[in-house]
Design a protein around this motif. Structure first.
Motif, PDB file in Angstrom:
ATOM      1  N   ARG A 178       0.864  -1.181   0.000  1.00  0.00           N
ATOM      2  CA  ARG A 178       0.000   0.000   0.000  1.00  0.00           C
ATOM      3  C   ARG A 178       0.904   1.236   0.000  1.00  0.00           C
ATOM      4  NH1 ARG A 178      -5.276   0.380   1.959  1.00  0.00           N
ATOM      5  NH2 ARG A 178      -4.896   2.582   1.533  1.00  0.00           N
ATOM      6  N   TYR A 219      -9.075  -2.984  -3.322  1.00  0.00           N
ATOM      7  CA  TYR A 219      -8.686  -1.626  -2.938  1.00  0.00           C
ATOM      8  C   TYR A 219      -9.413  -0.591  -3.797  1.00  0.00           C
ATOM      9  CZ  TYR A 219      -6.127   2.728  -2.896  1.00  0.00           C
ATOM     10  OH  TYR A 219      -5.826   4.064  -2.843  1.00  0.00           O
ATOM     11  N   SER A 241      -7.713  -1.899   2.902  1.00  0.00           N
ATOM     12  CA  SER A 241      -6.826  -3.066   2.789  1.00  0.00           C
ATOM     13  C   SER A 241      -7.589  -4.317   3.195  1.00  0.00           C
ATOM     14  CB  SER A 241      -5.590  -2.884   3.679  1.00  0.00           C
ATOM     15  OG  SER A 241      -4.810  -1.801   3.256  1.00  0.00           O
TER      16      SER A 241
END
Length: 636
Positions: free
Chosen positions: A488, A624, A630
């Motif tokens: 991420r 996402y 997440s």
């Protein structure tokens, strides 16, 4: 597990089709990568049976000793760093690593990796030059499909008429998810056979290393009269390792590999079996139906078996007729990408062999989103907040494409705030290197390393990432991750801004209380010579950690001065380097722990999720995009 059983279903369907072909058609199918030849084991170096010996540390350490590069090898190696008329974009850290040559012997396989790189680099340069000439002649067609890495190889009626054994060439190695399926009937006097996955011999060695040795002994051996499966590995420098038996002589030693037993507990146990089978070797094909008590063993003389070796995360899994039987953990320096051939010999009437899930690249002409996948160029006018270095091996084409299509599409990456680069060593296969070079030229995000990839050398890649992030470009932070990790990027940058510390920072999943593994058979084995202390200094787990620019600069500086201690476990190595920098008064480390960096899979709320397949990466990216959260993929 769904993927695993899906693979078993495919294997079962293939078994049905194969048996049908064997009974009704009996027509051999030739493939260019398959050659038949008699395999005559060298009884002095590759015995079928061996003593079960675990060498003491000092003997293993002596065998790992390497001489520095010298003599005729200097000429070969010098070609690695000679000026070449090729694209420099994939080589921005290449010449900055030249001094590795002087200390290559500090890590296992270091000298061999650089020697081999000198040979395959020369081959790659010749191929690149030939491509230029063909382009100049307006002939841009590949020399047939044989130059591509095949995704699937097979052969029916695999045993030759003269009874010789078989070799199946694997031109581009294996990767996680690859499998080799052998369909045959144990026959002959003993009904024993062996399957060897071999690599290519090192320079000066006559015999190739055996990455996995799978030996089926239906009449037992010196240790038992009962049927047994023996697994092992072999190299010229270390000889045979400690054998792993199924059933095990000591069931308490039955360890786990990829959460599966080294030997399934049912093997060797007494079971009530009602047989309704037909022996292919009996002239009378009538079925026998009887209930009797016997010890379970997956192979039986005269009966068809379908055995599949599948590459997992930690090792190889063997299933027979759809049931998991054994597991074999990868051993130090012996990795699946090294596999170049499958060798089958012994008392096995081999009906068919197939290799599937093999690594193969995507031809750029067929990539519809090509421009969106190319890396934004670096610019001195646009300082980077973050450089992300991704460890990858040359034949992991699918993983790199999955990263490009998923988390490399974050706005922070596309806008140039963060840059992502794959750090990839050369491969022993010329085909793989040519595919890798084309990929690097196409996408602009691959940095080639001047050595052949070995797991023991990944610390060299960590060093290369530090050099790239501080000398090739100038970034505030440098991150290391793997090609099977989902990052991420937005959350990483947000966390760094909240920490608000640009000096002495190491951010990740911090381990402050760990010890070296002293088992010589472990992939992570560390001898007392390599690390004499009982504990490591604090370090961050390898799937995703970040260091500030001053740490990366200091690491690169120590390397140039010849004062950087090389250590084969790269994440621990970074911890060792930081501890050394602190002793020297060069940095004052600040450790920032983040439990959202998941080193062993995926958990909701992750910042980094490790061990993700290309399909799982795609699923995580889709989730996402839909939720901006997440969320893991529960169905995988």
């Amino acid at each position: 597990m769904k993927r695993f059983y899906g693979g078993l279903l495919v294997a079962s369907m293939f078994m049905f089709l194969t048996v049908y072909r064997y009974v009704d058609l009996k027509t051999p199918v030739e493939k260019p990568y398959i050659t038949a030849s008699v395999i005559t084991p060298n009884t002095t170096t590759l015995p079928l049976e061996w003593l079960w010996i675990t060498l003491p540390d000092f003997m293993n350490e002596a065998r790992n000793t390497q001489e520095a590069i010298s003599g005729d090898d200097i000429t070969t190696v010098s070609g690695l760093f000679a000026e070449q008329n090729v694209s420099q974009e994939p080589l921005l850290t290449w010449n900055r690593l030249e001094s590795l040559v002087d200390n290559a012997q500090s890590l296992v396989n270091g000298v061999d990796a650089i020697k081999e790189a000198g040979i395959v680099w020369e081959s790659l340069l010749s191929a690149v030059e030939a491509k230029k000439l063909s382009d100049a002649n307006e002939n841009q067609t590949r020399k047939g499909n044989e130059e591509l890495c095949p995704q699937f190889l097979s052969k029916m009626n695999a045993t030759e008429a003269d009874g010789s054994s078989l070799k199946l060439k694997i031109p581009c190695g294996l990767t996680q998810g690859s499998s080799v399926t052998v369909i045959g009937i144990p026959d002959g006097l003993l009904g024993s056979f062996r399957i060897d996955l071999t690599g290519q011999p090192l320079p000066g060695e006559p015999d190739p290393p055996i990455i996995v040795h799978y030996n089926v002994r239906l009449l037992g051996d010196k240790s038992t009269e009962d049927p047994v499966i023996v697994q092992n590995s072999w190299t010229a420098s270390r000889d045979w390792g400690a054998e792993e038996r199924c059933p095990n002589l000591d069931p308490d030693l039955n360890k786990k590999v990829d959460d599966l037993d080294q030997c399934d507990k049912v093997v060797g146990r007494e079971v009530n079996r009602t047989s309704s089978s037909t022996s292919f070797l009996q002239s009378n094909t009538s079925k026998e139906e009887a209930s009797k008590r016997e010890r379970y063993f997956p192979f039986k003389q005269g009966f068809l078996s379908v055995a599949t070796l599948r590459v997992g995360t930690e090792g190889m899994q063997m299933t027979v007729d759809g049931k998991h039987i054994t597991s074999f953990a990868f051993r130090d320096t012996l990795e699946p990408w090294l596999v170049s051939e499958v060798r089958i010999s012994g008392d096995l009437k081999l009906i068919s062999i197939l290799a599937s899930g093999l690594p193969t690249s995507e031809e750029s002409d067929h990539v519809v989103d090509l421009e969106a996948l190319k890396a934004p160029p670096l610019s001195p006018l646009r300082p980077l907040d973050l450089v992300i270095g991704v460890f990858s091996t040359a034949n992991n084409f699918k993983r790199r494409m999955a990263v490009r299509r998923t988390w490399m599409q974050y706005d922070d990456v596309r806008s140039g705030r963060a840059a992502v680069r794959f750090f990839v060593g050369l491969h022993k296969s010329p085909i793989v290197n040519q595919e890798l070079w084309n990929e690097a030229r196409t996408y602009g995000d691959v940095q080639l390393m001047p050595f052949v990839d070995y797991y023991s050398l990944i610390s060299w890649k960590t060093l290369a990432i530090c050099i790239f992030g501080t000398e090739v470009d100038s970034a505030k932070f440098i991150m290391k991750t793997d090609d099977d990790a989902f990052v991420r990027v937005d959350e990483v940058l947000l966390s760094l801004s909240m920490i608000n510390n640009t000096r002495g920072l190491i951010y990740g999943l911090i381990n402050s209380d760990s010890q070296p593994i002293r088992n010589p058979e472990s992939k992570w084995y560390i001898s007392y010579q390599e690390w004499p202390e009982e504990k490591y200094p604090p370090w961050a787990h390898g799937p995703g950690y970040i260091v500030s620019r001053d740490i990366a600069e200091s690491v690169a500086k120590l390397f140039k001065e010849g004062n950087l201690k090389m250590f084969k476990l790269e994440d621990v190595a970074m911890g060792i380097w930081i501890a050394d920098l602190e002793k020297r008064g060069l940095v004052e480390p600040h450790y920032e722990n983040d439990g959202r960096i998941i080193s062993d899979g995926c958990k909701d709320g992750y910042v980094v999720a490790h061990y993700q397949s290309p399909a799982e990466m795609t699923c995580l990216w889709r989730k996402y995009q839909e939720t901006k959260r997440s969320l893991c993929c529960r169905d995988w």
